[in-house]
Design an enzyme around this catalytic site. Structure first.
Site, PDB file in Angstrom:
ATOM      1  CD  GLU A   1      75.618  28.525  19.960  1.00  0.00           C
ATOM      2  OE1 GLU A   1      76.654  27.845  19.779  1.00  0.00           O
ATOM      3  OE2 GLU A   1      74.493  28.006  20.145  1.00  0.00           O
TER       4      GLU A   1
ATOM      5  CG  ASP B   1      70.361  30.831  17.755  1.00  0.00           C
ATOM      6  OD1 ASP B   1      70.905  31.204  18.805  1.00  0.00           O
ATOM      7  OD2 ASP B   1      70.867  29.966  17.010  1.00  0.00           O
TER       8      ASP B   1
END
Length: 403
Positions: free
Chosen positions: A149, A91
């Site tokens: 994350e 991400d």
């Protein structure tokens, strides 16, 4: 940068094997494609499609849609053996990129400002190499392409989805590209590497009134300011000096006019520590201090405290194995850096609570190329020559652990 790198490889012997050196331009290409298409947590649809497409091209067994946008790829070696997981987060962050580079983000307000595009490229390169060299290792390698994350956290949902089972994972490793270390270094540490990440919000309720008549009020700003100062005594006087911890108040808001005593004040902050035993002690002290200060002034409060990630704690045996591999790959004078702790947090910690493993840092800063901005900065970028080094370290670890 790629052409310069390839020229240097022609004249200098390298511990990175020739097959992985040959992957370097492709690793850069993958990383830059991903960098241009950053996606926030649990929204990594283009990223997941890209990863799945590559795995499909190489004939690698994989499962998509894990914990929404995660992927698990499975590569079996030539014979039975241990089960090793390699984790890579995918991400990006809600940051407007300021880099003026050809691969600048195409998604305004979103940016790979923490190196996760590189993590994904390295994991893909590792998958490609292992899939074409199955005779070089035993057992099974599971590559975990993890969403979110940066928040709200994708590791725990992936664990709940069963990524460490069927077959059961024996150990796990992961890396973080790290601009706090120079290119040509690796940070490996046994035990605590990254801190627990916890947060709090507090609303102080006083009694508002005229600024010229303070005796008629309970000054929420005065109470809040004393709370902020008192919270700093937790680390100074309530935590063992040999333990590291942080209590930071990052926001404080109150008041509407210069001649009005504010009825309420709000603050928020973060708590960081390495020692899990502090996980109950610090929140309790925060509660006690706020309650005591408020009682002394006749104020009341509402406190909300929540935990994001536990500390990242590396297994000594797995960390030793990573260190031995990295020592053979890294040839710069700085080499392998043992004292590389940071109060930053990472949800790799959830995986490490379930199975023994090691999370390590791969140095990526290059001052000569102006590639040293800190993580989460709008001009963050890194020396891409680290990509092939990351693949080499992962591959060597597989070959050693799954011998």
């Amino acid at each position: 940068m790629v052409s310069t790198f390839r020229e240097s490889q022609a004249t200098q012997p390298s511990p990175v094997r020739s097959q992985i050196q040959a992957l370097q331009p492709t690793l850069v290409e993958w990383r830059r494609w991903l960098h241009q298409r950053p996606e926030l947590g649990f929204q990594e649809h283009l990223t997941s499609e890209f990863v799945a497409r590559k795995l499909q091209e190489w004939g690698i067994e994989h499962q998509t849609g894990v914990a929404q946008t995660g992927i698990v790829a499975t590569i079996k070696g030539a014979k039975p053996g241990p089960i090793l997981a390699i984790r890579a987060d995918m991400d990006a962050l809600p940051i407007l990129e300021e880099n003026q580079v050809p691969y600048r983000s195409l998604h305004d307000g979103k940016m790979h400002a923490c190196g996760h595009d590189g993590h994904t490229a390295i994991a893909l390169g590792t998958a490609y190499y292992l899939a074409h060299h199955r005779d070089d290792f035993a057992g099974t390698v599971k590559l975990l392409f993890q969403p979110a994350e940066e928040g709200p956290g994708g590791a725990k949902p992936m664990i709940e989805a069963g990524v460490l089972e069927n077959p059961t994972v024996d150990a796990i490793v992961g890396l973080h590209l790290w601009n706090n270390l120079p290119i040509g270094t690796v940070g490996v540490r046994s035990g605590p590497l990254m801190a627990a990440t916890e947060c709090f919000r507090c609303q102080i309720h006083g009694k508002g009134g005229h600024g010229a008549m303070p005796h008629q009020t309970i000054d929420s700003i005065l109470v809040a300011s004393q709370v902020v100062q008192a919270l700093q005594t937790i680390v100074a006087r309530n935590v063992n000096p040999v333990d590291a911890a942080v209590v930071t108040v990052g926001t404080l808001h109150a008041g509407t006019a210069l001649n009005v005593i504010a009825d309420s004040a709000s603050m928020s902050g973060t708590v960081r520590y390495f020692n899990p035993e502090l996980g109950e002690h610090i929140p309790q002290r925060i509660q006690d201090i706020i309650a005591g200060v408020c009682q002394g002034h006749g104020a009341t409060y509402d406190l909300d405290y929540w935990r994001l990630y536990p500390p990242v704690i590396n297994d000594p045996a797995i960390a030793d194995l990573v260190r031995s591999v990295a020592t053979n790959v890294i040839e710069t004078p700085a080499g392998v850096v043992p004292e590389c702790q940071t109060m930053g947090g990472e949800d790799m910690s959830f995986f490490l609570q379930e199975v023994p493993g090691c999370y390590f840092f791969l140095g990526t800063a290059n001052l000569s190329q102006n590639l040293a901005y800190p993580h989460h900065h709008p001009r963050f970028d890194f020396d891409e020559s680290a990509l092939q080094t990351g693949v080499e370290i992962f591959v060597r670890f597989v070959e050693k652990y799954c011998a």
